[in-house]
Design a protein around this motif. Sequence first.
Motif, PDB file in Angstrom:
ATOM      1  N   GLN A   9      12.333   3.268   0.791  1.00  0.00           N
ATOM      2  CA  GLN A   9      11.258   2.585   0.147  1.00  0.00           C
ATOM      3  C   GLN A   9       9.873   3.703   0.076  1.00  0.00           C
ATOM      4  O   GLN A   9       9.046   3.125  -0.671  1.00  0.00           O
ATOM      5  CB  GLN A   9      10.788   1.429   1.082  1.00  0.00           C
ATOM      6  N   ILE A  10       9.900   4.521   0.792  1.00  0.00           N
ATOM      7  CA  ILE A  10       8.724   5.569   0.778  1.00  0.00           C
ATOM      8  C   ILE A  10       9.343   7.012   0.494  1.00  0.00           C
ATOM      9  O   ILE A  10      10.406   7.624   1.419  1.00  0.00           O
ATOM     10  CB  ILE A  10       7.996   5.625   2.110  1.00  0.00           C
ATOM     11  N   GLY A  11       9.042   7.464  -0.649  1.00  0.00           N
ATOM     12  CA  GLY A  11       9.764   8.867  -1.157  1.00  0.00           C
ATOM     13  C   GLY A  11       8.411   9.862  -0.767  1.00  0.00           C
ATOM     14  O   GLY A  11       7.472   9.606  -0.028  1.00  0.00           O
TER      15      GLY A  11
ATOM     16  N   MET B 110       9.804   0.453   6.681  1.00  0.00           N
ATOM     17  CA  MET B 110      10.071   0.936   5.528  1.00  0.00           C
ATOM     18  C   MET B 110      10.976   2.365   5.571  1.00  0.00           C
ATOM     19  O   MET B 110      10.245   3.304   5.978  1.00  0.00           O
ATOM     20  CB  MET B 110       8.678   0.996   4.567  1.00  0.00           C
ATOM     21  N   PRO B 111      12.261   2.459   5.262  1.00  0.00           N
ATOM     22  CA  PRO B 111      12.631   3.716   5.398  1.00  0.00           C
ATOM     23  C   PRO B 111      12.221   4.603   4.470  1.00  0.00           C
ATOM     24  O   PRO B 111      11.817   4.380   3.249  1.00  0.00           O
ATOM     25  CB  PRO B 111      14.257   3.211   4.829  1.00  0.00           C
ATOM     26  N   LEU B 112      11.905   5.786   5.067  1.00  0.00           N
ATOM     27  CA  LEU B 112      11.269   6.939   4.135  1.00  0.00           C
ATOM     28  C   LEU B 112      12.231   8.100   4.131  1.00  0.00           C
ATOM     29  O   LEU B 112      13.094   8.508   5.109  1.00  0.00           O
ATOM     30  CB  LEU B 112      10.310   7.520   5.107  1.00  0.00           C
TER      31      LEU B 112
ATOM     32  N   CYS C   3       0.806  -1.237   0.183  1.00  0.00           N
ATOM     33  CA  CYS C   3       0.080   0.180  -0.004  1.00  0.00           C
ATOM     34  C   CYS C   3       0.946   1.292   0.021  1.00  0.00           C
ATOM     35  O   CYS C   3       0.688   2.408  -0.638  1.00  0.00           O
ATOM     36  CB  CYS C   3      -0.886  -0.089   1.370  1.00  0.00           C
ATOM     37  N   MET C   4       1.985   1.232   0.599  1.00  0.00           N
ATOM     38  CA  MET C   4       2.790   2.517   0.694  1.00  0.00           C
ATOM     39  C   MET C   4       4.040   2.640  -0.319  1.00  0.00           C
ATOM     40  O   MET C   4       4.460   3.440  -0.271  1.00  0.00           O
ATOM     41  CB  MET C   4       3.466   2.523   2.088  1.00  0.00           C
ATOM     42  N   ARG C   5       4.293   1.480  -1.309  1.00  0.00           N
ATOM     43  CA  ARG C   5       4.941   1.722  -2.447  1.00  0.00           C
ATOM     44  C   ARG C   5       4.763   2.996  -2.972  1.00  0.00           C
ATOM     45  O   ARG C   5       3.603   3.461  -3.532  1.00  0.00           O
ATOM     46  CB  ARG C   5       4.777   0.513  -3.305  1.00  0.00           C
ATOM     47  N   ASN C   6       5.705   3.428  -3.331  1.00  0.00           N
ATOM     48  CA  ASN C   6       5.715   4.849  -4.432  1.00  0.00           C
ATOM     49  C   ASN C   6       4.865   5.875  -3.586  1.00  0.00           C
ATOM     50  O   ASN C   6       3.949   6.655  -4.096  1.00  0.00           O
ATOM     51  CB  ASN C   6       5.287   4.943  -5.798  1.00  0.00           C
ATOM     52  N   SER C   7       4.800   5.739  -2.151  1.00  0.00           N
ATOM     53  CA  SER C   7       3.931   6.555  -1.286  1.00  0.00           C
ATOM     54  C   SER C   7       2.585   6.630  -1.574  1.00  0.00           C
ATOM     55  O   SER C   7       1.843   7.542  -1.424  1.00  0.00           O
ATOM     56  CB  SER C   7       4.481   8.438  -1.390  1.00  0.00           C
ATOM     57  N   GLY C   8       2.206   5.501  -1.854  1.00  0.00           N
ATOM     58  CA  GLY C   8       0.625   4.981  -2.191  1.00  0.00           C
ATOM     59  C   GLY C   8       0.134   5.649  -3.600  1.00  0.00           C
ATOM     60  O   GLY C   8      -0.987   5.789  -3.836  1.00  0.00           O
TER      61      GLY C   8
END
Length: 504
Positions: free
Chosen positions: A343-345, A332-334, A297-302
């Motif tokens: 992993q979350i930008g 997930m590192p942000l 769900c959080m890939r590519n900041s959703g």
Amino acid sequence: MTTTAADVLVPVDEERHRAAAAEFLPRMTVLIGAEEHEHGSDGEFEHVNAATGRVQARVPLAGADEVDRAVEAARAASAVWRGWRPDERRNVLLRLAGLIRRQTESIAQVLTLECGSPITGSRAMPGRAADYLEYYAGLADKLEGRVVPIFPEKAFDYTLPEPYGVIGVISTWNGGISSVARKAGAALAAGNTVVVKPMELAPFSSLIFGRLALEAGFPEGVVNIVPGAVAAGEALVAHPGVDKLSFTGGIDAARAILVGAARNITPVVLELGGKSGNLVFPDADLDAAGLFAGGVCMRNSGQGCVMPTRLLVHEDVHDEVLERAVRAIGAMPLGDPLDPRTQIGPVVSRPHAERILRLIREADEEEAGRRILGGGRVGDKGLRDGHFVEPTVFDGVDPRSAIARTEVFGPVLTVTAFRDEAEAVALANDTPYGLAGYVHTRDLQRAHRVAASLDAGYVSVNGFAALPAAAPFGGFRDSGYGKEGGREGIAEFLRSKNVYVPIG
């Protein structure tokens, strides 16, 4: 309530971003035929790096004048391209795919700079683009009609698959070169020419596609790139020289496109958004289901139309799955999207971040659910200037609430419990969208039964697999109509002609 949404924060290295922009971002132009124009009639757009909040490039915006000339170039090239033998079209598509594969790293850097996608995900996108081009190259010389049986009549009746002519491609910012290749690859293999209008938020990789097409040997005018905003989009949609449109984006823009296309009765393929249900049953592998629910769900900041943004979990395992999902998100590192650890930008723009935060605030005010994670901007040193939104989770969400029914297109997960299979399916289908659905169960019969019951164009069981180029993709209802990918995708750009010949 947890306020820290990630255990590992990766500060943005602004010098790295400046150096990458100087090395990898192409000089932006409007590409019409083989001519590149540094200015557009709709002005100029200051492109902001999503991670740093700083202007990193200036983009000329095409307007009606450039669109008109691009369509004219595409129409002039149409007879030439259609006249190429199918194997010649196949070979030039393969050369384009090869050029993209050889520039994977530089294109990946561009994809991250243009919309903030973490570099690990960006590195997969050029390969995906090449996959689509290679797949459709393989179909270019296999487009066959059929003989229509009319025995005992003394005549020969057959069909011919023919290209439409000029295809208007309107791509969104999160698909980049992969989205353009999926649309344009099918259209080109079928014998059409294309005018591609990338969004001003992410125009760079589309221009690279156009330049590489010329390098691969496509005739001038077969591929045209007109980066632009609303003016360019409206001009392309309303242009009488465009024979079909393919659009990826939101429902409001789609409605406007349908209205504009109606004047010329221009057919349209629509790949729109989603609010996809992720159904977890008690017999599922709970560790895998929890990791999936939080991590995917959080890939590519959703920021993906197929993201499993609604976790629908059986009440007996609700607490266990939710705990695992939150733990997965926290791990997930942000931060800096150019850092391979991230992993979350950031999200793509400041207005987009503000919209996401407004939807979160409104959900709090309406008591749509209990917020248990995130909910604000990431204000830590090294991240505060970028468009970073904390990964956010709402539990006990009312399925009738706005947060449960609106496509947030950001790092927001809603969680709702169900009692039995019938309620799970009803909840999953209780949305205007119909793009994707996810099922977690060890019961094979249930997996098939629920997949058949979900009103969605794509259903995945016990995982999330990137669709191969040979698989069709597209949704139902407010998620659009038509297909991209697979044989269905090239069929969208072919029209059938019937020929009847008396023989006696």
